[in-house]
Design a protein around this motif. Structure first.
Motif, short mmCIF file in Angstrom:
data_model
loop_
_atom_site.label_atom_id
_atom_site.label_comp_id
_atom_site.label_asym_id
_atom_site.label_seq_id
_atom_site.Cartn_x
_atom_site.Cartn_y
_atom_site.Cartn_z
N MET A 25 21.88 10.81 7.24
CA MET A 25 21.01 9.66 7.48
C MET A 25 20.09 9.46 6.29
N PRO A 26 19.94 8.23 5.84
CA PRO A 26 18.99 7.98 4.76
C PRO A 26 17.58 8.36 5.16
N GLN A 27 16.83 8.87 4.22
CA GLN A 27 15.45 9.24 4.46
C GLN A 27 14.57 8.34 3.62
N ASN A 28 14.20 7.20 4.17
CA ASN A 28 13.47 6.19 3.41
C ASN A 28 11.97 6.41 3.61
N LEU A 29 11.31 7.01 2.66
CA LEU A 29 9.91 7.39 2.80
C LEU A 29 9.01 6.22 2.44
N CYS A 30 8.83 5.30 3.42
CA CYS A 30 8.14 4.06 3.12
C CYS A 30 6.71 4.28 2.65
N MET A 31 6.08 5.36 3.08
CA MET A 31 4.69 5.58 2.70
C MET A 31 4.53 5.76 1.20
N ASN A 32 5.60 6.12 0.51
CA ASN A 32 5.53 6.36 -0.92
C ASN A 32 5.97 5.16 -1.75
N MET A 33 6.29 4.05 -1.12
CA MET A 33 6.81 2.91 -1.84
C MET A 33 5.66 2.07 -2.38
N HIS A 34 5.22 2.41 -3.57
CA HIS A 34 4.10 1.71 -4.20
C HIS A 34 4.56 1.12 -5.53
N PHE A 35 4.09 -0.07 -5.82
CA PHE A 35 4.40 -0.74 -7.07
C PHE A 35 3.14 -0.79 -7.91
N ASP A 36 3.13 -0.03 -9.00
CA ASP A 36 1.95 0.09 -9.86
C ASP A 36 2.03 -0.99 -10.95
N GLU B 99 19.32 -13.12 4.81
CA GLU B 99 18.30 -14.12 4.47
C GLU B 99 16.93 -13.74 5.01
N GLU B 100 16.91 -13.00 6.09
CA GLU B 100 15.64 -12.63 6.70
C GLU B 100 15.08 -11.39 6.01
N LYS B 101 13.90 -11.52 5.48
CA LYS B 101 13.27 -10.41 4.76
C LYS B 101 12.70 -9.42 5.76
N PRO B 102 13.02 -8.13 5.62
CA PRO B 102 12.43 -7.13 6.51
C PRO B 102 10.91 -7.10 6.36
N LYS B 103 10.22 -6.67 7.40
CA LYS B 103 8.76 -6.66 7.36
C LYS B 103 8.21 -5.31 6.90
N ALA B 104 8.98 -4.26 7.08
CA ALA B 104 8.48 -2.92 6.74
C ALA B 104 8.66 -2.64 5.26
N LEU B 105 7.79 -1.76 4.74
CA LEU B 105 7.95 -1.31 3.37
C LEU B 105 9.21 -0.47 3.24
N LYS C 189 15.78 -1.90 2.68
CA LYS C 189 16.55 -2.22 3.89
C LYS C 189 17.26 -3.54 3.70
N ASP C 190 18.53 -3.56 4.11
CA ASP C 190 19.34 -4.79 4.08
C ASP C 190 19.35 -5.44 2.69
N GLY C 191 19.32 -4.63 1.64
CA GLY C 191 19.36 -5.16 0.29
C GLY C 191 18.03 -5.61 -0.26
N TRP C 192 16.98 -5.49 0.53
CA TRP C 192 15.63 -5.84 0.09
C TRP C 192 14.85 -4.58 -0.27
N LEU C 193 14.08 -4.67 -1.35
CA LEU C 193 13.15 -3.61 -1.71
C LEU C 193 11.74 -4.17 -1.59
N ILE C 194 10.94 -3.57 -0.73
CA ILE C 194 9.58 -4.05 -0.48
C ILE C 194 8.61 -2.90 -0.74
N GLU C 195 7.72 -3.12 -1.70
CA GLU C 195 6.77 -2.09 -2.08
C GLU C 195 5.35 -2.63 -1.98
N GLN C 196 4.47 -1.77 -1.61
CA GLN C 196 3.05 -2.11 -1.58
C GLN C 196 2.50 -2.03 -2.99
#
Length: 310
Positions: free
Chosen positions: A1-12, A128-134, A137-144
């Motif tokens: 299973m992928p381990q996607n650690l969303c808490m670490n997804m930061h864009f500096d 087409e629908e952008k995921p909301k979580a960091l 997922k589904d080809g989208w990369l979302i970083e805080q």
């Protein structure tokens, strides 16, 4: 299973903008996802340009390949690039897991706006629908967009101060300021992420320190050290570490009490700093202090005024 650690997804963005201003086109390589054993966690970032790089996604064969692929992307302009790498079968690493890397090229025209999040499609045929979580997922990369780093003010650019600044400099969670009385006391070879500051009257600088700064006092003069402890305590700051022996600390406790500070306030100062068992070599002190800072920063529930943080 992928381990996607969303808490670490930061864009500096600030770091990337500074690198772009200095080097032109820069490839940003981020681990978007991991599965099984991997050398770094999701969110680990490396920046690559034509003749050098900064940061790490784990070293070894994975990083060597990532640098090669990033420069290929810089050369042909392809971006973004999504690459899923089984570490054992593909590159012979023993980790046994796999990583998903995203390569993106940035320049002054393509830097994103400084918004709360940076969301973009990094794979073909995304939903087409952008995921909301960091995260990825589904080809989208979302970083805080990266939040402000923890300010670290090091008072004194002697052997220990320089060593601590150098150890902390590469860590993205900390914003390091190295302070001394004259420019001659500041080394010419400071890492570019360390901010040098000079002032003839060091305690007068306390009013300019960020409220959440952590202070490490290690000047060349015990009188200055004491004045800094007094000034910082008077300003209500208890995130203070003081380098010193048992005798020095006993004398400082008495003097600070004479100045009117309570026992609870004085006990907020950590002295000695770091782990005495690590030894007194400047680098040993620096490593042990950095270790405690890292452990504290990883614990969201840690109280910043406890003595253990310094």
């Amino acid at each position: 299973m992928p381990q996607n650690l969303c808490m670490n997804m930061h864009f500096d963005r600030d770091t990337l903008a500074a690198l772009v201003a200095k080097h032109g086109d820069v490839a940003r390589v981020v681990i978007a996802e991991t599965s099984g054993s991997a050398p770094r966690e999701a969110g680990a970032v490396m920046y690559v340009w034509s003749d050098s790089f900064r940061g790490t996604i784990g070293g070894g064969a994975l990083e060597y390949q990532a640098i090669h692929d990033a420069r290929a992307a810089l050369s042909d302009g392809s971006t973004p690039v999504l690459s899923r790498i089984p570490l054992g079968p593909n590159i012979g690493q023993c980790c046994g897991g796999s990583v998903t890397l995203v390569y993106e090229i940035f320049n002054e025209n393509t830097l994103p706006a400084a918004d709360d999040t940076f969301a973009r499609a990094v794979a073909p045929h995304v939903t087409e629908e952008k995921p909301k979580a960091l995260g990825f997922k589904d080809g989208w990369l979302i970083e805080q967009q990266k939040q402000n780093a923890q300010p670290i003010w090091i008072w004194g650019a002697g052997h220990v101060g320089r060593a601590l600044a150098t150890v902390l400099a590469p860590l993205p969670d900390f914003a390091v300021t190295l302070i001394d009385t004259t420019q001659e006391r500041i080394p010419d070879t400071l890492p570019e992420t360390v901010t040098p500051v000079t002032a003839a009257d060091l305690p007068a600088l306390d009013k300019f320190a960020p409220q959440d700064a952590r202070h490490f006092i290690m000047t060349y003069d015990h009188a200055i050290d004491l004045a800094l402890c007094h000034a910082l305590l008077s300003a209500g700051n208890q995130q203070i570490g003081l380098i010193g022996s048992t005798t020095k600390w006993a004398r400082f406790r008495k003097r600070l009490a004479d100045f009117g500070h309570t026992n609870a306030q004085i006990s907020g100062i950590a002295c000695p700093i770091g782990d005495p068992a690590a030894g007194k070599h400047p680098q040993a002190i620096a490593v042990s202090v950095a270790t405690r800072l890292l452990l504290t920063s990883q614990s969201k529930n840690s109280a910043p005024h406890k003595r253990g943080v310094a």
